[in-house]
Enzyme design. Structure first.
Site, PDB file in Angstrom:
ATOM      1  N   ASP A  18      21.209  11.060 -37.390  1.00 49.31           N
ATOM      2  CA  ASP A  18      22.332  11.093 -36.434  1.00 49.31           C
ATOM      3  C   ASP A  18      23.445  11.924 -37.073  1.00 49.31           C
ATOM      4  O   ASP A  18      23.394  12.248 -38.261  1.00 49.31           O
ATOM      5  CB  ASP A  18      22.821   9.664 -36.144  1.00 49.31           C
ATOM      6  CG  ASP A  18      23.947   9.623 -35.104  1.00 49.31           C
ATOM      7  OD1 ASP A  18      23.924  10.443 -34.159  1.00 49.31           O
ATOM      8  OD2 ASP A  18      24.869   8.800 -35.245  1.00 49.31           O
ATOM      9  N   SER A  19      24.460  12.239 -36.263  1.00 55.08           N
ATOM     10  CA  SER A  19      25.629  12.911 -36.831  1.00 55.08           C
ATOM     11  C   SER A  19      26.365  11.979 -37.796  1.00 55.08           C
ATOM     12  O   SER A  19      26.970  12.428 -38.763  1.00 55.08           O
ATOM     13  CB  SER A  19      26.580  13.323 -35.706  1.00 55.08           C
ATOM     14  OG  SER A  19      26.893  12.189 -34.913  1.00 55.08           O
ATOM     15  N   GLY A  42      29.726  15.743 -30.532  1.00 56.46           N
ATOM     16  CA  GLY A  42      29.916  15.781 -29.076  1.00 56.46           C
ATOM     17  C   GLY A  42      30.946  16.763 -28.571  1.00 56.46           C
ATOM     18  O   GLY A  42      31.026  17.024 -27.370  1.00 56.46           O
ATOM     19  N   CYS A  59      25.235   7.151 -26.047  1.00 57.72           N
ATOM     20  CA  CYS A  59      25.566   7.647 -27.389  1.00 57.72           C
ATOM     21  C   CYS A  59      25.214   6.510 -28.325  1.00 57.72           C
ATOM     22  O   CYS A  59      25.595   5.356 -28.066  1.00 57.72           O
ATOM     23  CB  CYS A  59      27.055   7.973 -27.485  1.00 57.72           C
ATOM     24  SG  CYS A  59      27.605   8.295 -29.180  1.00 57.72           S
ATOM     25  N   THR A  60      24.490   6.809 -29.393  1.00 52.68           N
ATOM     26  CA  THR A  60      24.006   5.724 -30.253  1.00 52.68           C
ATOM     27  C   THR A  60      25.132   5.017 -31.012  1.00 52.68           C
ATOM     28  O   THR A  60      24.929   3.928 -31.546  1.00 52.68           O
ATOM     29  CB  THR A  60      22.968   6.255 -31.258  1.00 52.68           C
ATOM     30  OG1 THR A  60      23.520   7.388 -31.945  1.00 52.68           O
ATOM     31  CG2 THR A  60      21.687   6.657 -30.544  1.00 52.68           C
ATOM     32  N   HIS A  61      26.311   5.622 -31.044  1.00 54.40           N
ATOM     33  CA  HIS A  61      27.441   4.927 -31.664  1.00 54.40           C
ATOM     34  C   HIS A  61      27.909   3.736 -30.819  1.00 54.40           C
ATOM     35  O   HIS A  61      28.468   2.775 -31.356  1.00 54.40           O
ATOM     36  CB  HIS A  61      28.634   5.883 -31.830  1.00 54.40           C
ATOM     37  CG  HIS A  61      28.554   6.758 -33.045  1.00 54.40           C
ATOM     38  ND1 HIS A  61      27.725   7.855 -33.123  1.00 54.40           N
ATOM     39  CD2 HIS A  61      29.228   6.708 -34.228  1.00 54.40           C
ATOM     40  CE1 HIS A  61      27.888   8.442 -34.302  1.00 54.40           C
ATOM     41  NE2 HIS A  61      28.788   7.759 -34.992  1.00 54.40           N
ATOM     42  N   CYS A  73      20.257  10.327 -31.781  1.00 54.03           N
ATOM     43  CA  CYS A  73      21.508  10.932 -31.337  1.00 54.03           C
ATOM     44  C   CYS A  73      21.256  11.593 -29.987  1.00 54.03           C
ATOM     45  O   CYS A  73      20.439  12.516 -29.891  1.00 54.03           O
ATOM     46  CB  CYS A  73      21.951  11.964 -32.372  1.00 54.03           C
ATOM     47  SG  CYS A  73      23.430  12.881 -31.892  1.00 54.03           S
ATOM     48  N   ASN A  74      21.927  11.098 -28.961  1.00 57.83           N
ATOM     49  CA  ASN A  74      21.750  11.682 -27.618  1.00 57.83           C
ATOM     50  C   ASN A  74      22.274  13.111 -27.576  1.00 57.83           C
ATOM     51  O   ASN A  74      21.691  13.979 -26.920  1.00 57.83           O
ATOM     52  CB  ASN A  74      22.527  10.864 -26.576  1.00 57.83           C
ATOM     53  CG  ASN A  74      21.993   9.465 -26.403  1.00 57.83           C
ATOM     54  OD1 ASN A  74      21.252   9.184 -25.476  1.00 57.83           O
ATOM     55  ND2 ASN A  74      22.361   8.561 -27.305  1.00 57.83           N
ATOM     56  N   THR A  75      23.382  13.358 -28.267  1.00 58.28           N
ATOM     57  CA  THR A  75      24.009  14.679 -28.223  1.00 58.28           C
ATOM     58  C   THR A  75      23.072  15.727 -28.822  1.00 58.28           C
ATOM     59  O   THR A  75      22.944  16.835 -28.288  1.00 58.28           O
ATOM     60  CB  THR A  75      25.344  14.640 -29.008  1.00 58.28           C
ATOM     61  OG1 THR A  75      26.120  13.546 -28.502  1.00 58.28           O
ATOM     62  CG2 THR A  75      26.114  15.920 -28.862  1.00 58.28           C
TER      63      THR A  75
HETATM   64  N1  DGL Z   1      25.668   9.334 -32.022  1.00 54.75           N
HETATM   65  C1  DGL Z   1      25.677  10.533 -31.283  1.00 54.75           C
HETATM   66  C2  DGL Z   1      25.032  10.412 -29.922  1.00 54.75           C
HETATM   67  O1  DGL Z   1      24.168   9.586 -29.726  1.00 54.75           O
HETATM   68  C3  DGL Z   1      26.848  11.448 -31.214  1.00 54.75           C
HETATM   69  C4  DGL Z   1      28.128  11.230 -31.836  1.00 54.75           C
HETATM   70  C5  DGL Z   1      28.864  12.535 -32.088  1.00 54.75           C
HETATM   71  O2  DGL Z   1      29.586  13.017 -31.189  1.00 54.75           O
HETATM   72  O3  DGL Z   1      28.709  13.044 -33.179  1.00 54.75           O
HETATM   73  O4  DGL Z   1      25.343  11.135 -29.012  1.00 54.75           O
END
Ligand code: DGL
Length: 271
Positions: A9-10, A42, A184-186, A73-75
């Protein structure tokens, strides 16, 4: 499968997927890599991000000797899955917003996607909505500040409830809303806070279990072997080290990105 499962992930968002992976694959060796020097993803440009994601994932797969990569990470996934699959030799499992299960679950047909600016605007996301939720009213809401808040939360720091409430405010304009996709996984890391701020109960859907199920299909015979708990970062920060350690990972090693892409420290972290 001999090598570990690498979660990427990021930042620390992928740790929300680690929880599901541990439940579904208790015997598997899990290792973690994040590009925290460049967090958040993002708000970055697509062309730059694709090259960066490929460079970091290649370096992390090589360093960990992973046998499968989970892009938690979706992004990154909604942008770079095809490129990653063509440039890496290991299987790549992606994370995309859980639009399909949300459309099935919603009784009112009013759902919302909460994700980064990049994810809500991607053609990939629009296609998902057209394909799986064409009969629903879907609000797409960019909530980049929640990424930063989740990073603070996992580092054991106080979150700013006013910032989180402001990010959620657009959701409550639709009184028939009953289902929110955490794209978003966060965001699942903040689930308790999100639930506490909802003016009426809604279902909060994430992709963690779906990713774990898919990973279990790919990793047919998980082994605890080599690498269990190793971690890599692109910037050494106490915050990320603390979050990783609380989730059972070792002190991370600094990942060297060979292609010269700059690694200035994210403004999230004081220098
Ligand atoms: N955790 C990330 C996601 O699932 C992105 C967070 C970021 O913007 O870096 O999209």
């Amino acid at each position: 499968m001999s090598g570990p499962v690498l979660i990427f992930d990021s930042g620390v968002g992928g740790l929300s997927v680690v929880t599901s992976l541990r439940q579904r694959l208790p015997g598997a060796a899990l290792v973690y890599a994040c590009d925290n020097a460049m967090l958040p993803y993002g708000t970055k440009s697509d062309a730059w991000l694709i090259e960066r994601i490929v460079a970091v994932c290649k370096a992390a797969v090589a360093a960990s000797q992973a046998s499968v990569l989970v892009v938690a990470c979706n992004t990154a996934s909604t942008l770079a899955l095809d490129v990653l699959r063509s440039r890496l030799t290991v299987p790549v499992i992606g994370t995309v917003p859980a639009i399909k299960p949300a459309a099935h679950l919603s009784r009112s047909g009013h759902i919302a996607l909460l994700a980064t600016s990049a994810t809500v605007n991607r053609p990939y996301t629009r296609d998902l909505i057209d394909t799986f939720a064409a009969d629903c009213r879907v609000q797409r809401i960019a909530a980049d500040s929640l990424v930063t808040q989740a990073e603070y939360y996992l580092a054991g720091q106080a979150v700013d409830m006013a910032v989180i409430a402001a990010s959620l405010a657009p959701l409550w304009r639709d009184e028939r809303l009953d289902t929110v996709v955490l794209g978003c996984t966060h965001f699942p890391l903040l689930r308790d806070v999100l639930v506490s701020l909802a003016p009426w109960p809604v279902a909060w859907i994430d992709s963690g279990d779906a990713i774990a199920r898919r990973t279990a299909q790919v990793v047919k015979s998980p082994s605890p072997g080599r690498g269990q708990g190793d971690a890599w970062v692109t910037a050494d920060t106490e915050e990320v080290t603390a979050a990783l350690s609380r989730h059972g990972f070792a002190t991370p090693i600094r990942l060297l990105i060979p292609d010269g892409m700059s690694a200035r420290l994210s403004p999230l972290y004081p220098q």
